[in-house]
Scaffold this active site. Structure first.
Site, short mmCIF file in Angstrom:
data_model
loop_
_atom_site.label_atom_id
_atom_site.label_comp_id
_atom_site.label_asym_id
_atom_site.label_seq_id
_atom_site.Cartn_x
_atom_site.Cartn_y
_atom_site.Cartn_z
CD GLU A 97 8.47 82.71 -4.75
OE1 GLU A 97 7.34 83.29 -4.14
OE2 GLU A 97 9.72 83.14 -4.53
CG ASP A 98 4.84 84.48 -6.70
OD1 ASP A 98 6.17 83.72 -7.30
OD2 ASP A 98 5.26 85.35 -6.70
CG ASP A 101 11.33 85.25 -13.98
OD1 ASP A 101 11.56 84.14 -15.02
OD2 ASP A 101 11.50 86.79 -14.05
CG PHE A 150 5.42 90.83 -15.61
CD1 PHE A 150 6.64 90.66 -14.95
CD2 PHE A 150 4.48 91.98 -15.46
CE1 PHE A 150 6.80 90.34 -13.86
CE2 PHE A 150 4.50 91.72 -13.77
CZ PHE A 150 5.70 91.07 -13.44
NE ARG A 163 0.97 91.86 -3.63
CZ ARG A 163 2.29 91.29 -4.60
NH1 ARG A 163 2.84 90.48 -4.56
NH2 ARG A 163 3.51 92.27 -4.47
#
Ligand code: XMP
Ligand code: MG
Length: 178
Positions: A97-98, A101, A150, A163
């Site tokens: 996963e990136d 959070d 963010f 991206r």
């Protein structure tokens, strides 16, 4: 790009992180049947880098989930848009996963995949934003810790964009607060 406040993590730092993780993964899963599941869309660049540094044979598959819609706040709702095609029964699974959070997305994915009879389900994430965690999810291969900002780039988007930026960057607040 005008929407970027500054670079938070450089290409070199990302590259070093990827190599370390890939080397640990290659050792830990040596001789085992491993299915790597990339979480789209955010995880695609990290997975592409990571997979090419892994030195053992692996199966690669993808899932597409959505938890954010078009905003920068997690809704807590995880929608499976595309499931894997691979049978994971009796195999080891590593979710790539990136970013972790709130942890809601990964928590949901782990629970879902565990119902399919895998030998193990572990998590590998490029970035970690621990200050925002809502559920306690075990991240076995934890990437670079970032502050509560963010970020975009290296697969991460804002409204579908950015991206393709090769670094992890902090987005200007006025971009998403307006
Ligand atoms: P949770 O909260 O479920 O979220 O752990 C995981 C997903 O939320 C997205 N996310 C971000 N996307 N910049 C982004 O572009 C961020 O700073 C950010 N924080 C969370 C991401 O898609 C991740 O998979
Ligand atoms: Mg994601």
């Amino acid at each position: 790009m005008g929407a970027i406040e500054r670079v938070l993590i450089t290409k070199e730092e990302l590259n070093k992180q990827v190599k370390e993780m890939a080397s640990r993964i290659s050792k830990d899963y040596e001789g085992k049947e491993l299915v790597i599941i990339g979480v789209l869309k955010g995880g695609f660049i990290f997975l592409a880098d990571l997979a090419r540094e892994i030195t053992i044979p692996v199966d690669l598959d993808f899932m597409s989930v959505s938890s954010y819609g078009n905003s920068s706040k997690s809704s807590g709702v995880v929608k499976i848009i595309k499931d894997v095609d691979t049978n994971i029964d009796g195999k080891h699974v590593l979710i790539v996963e990136d970013i972790v959070d709130t942890g809601l997305t990964l928590n949901h994915l782990v629970e879902l995949l565990k119902t399919r009879g895998p030998l193990s389900v572990k998590i590998c994430a490029a970035l970690d934003k621990p200050s925002r965690r809502k559920v306690d999810v075990q991240v076995d291969y934890k990437g670079i810790e970032i502050p509560d900002e963010f970020v975009v780039g290296y697969g991460l988007d804002y409204c579908g964009k950015y991206r393709n930026i090769p670094e992890v960057c902090i987005l200007k607040k006025d971009v998403y607060l307006k």
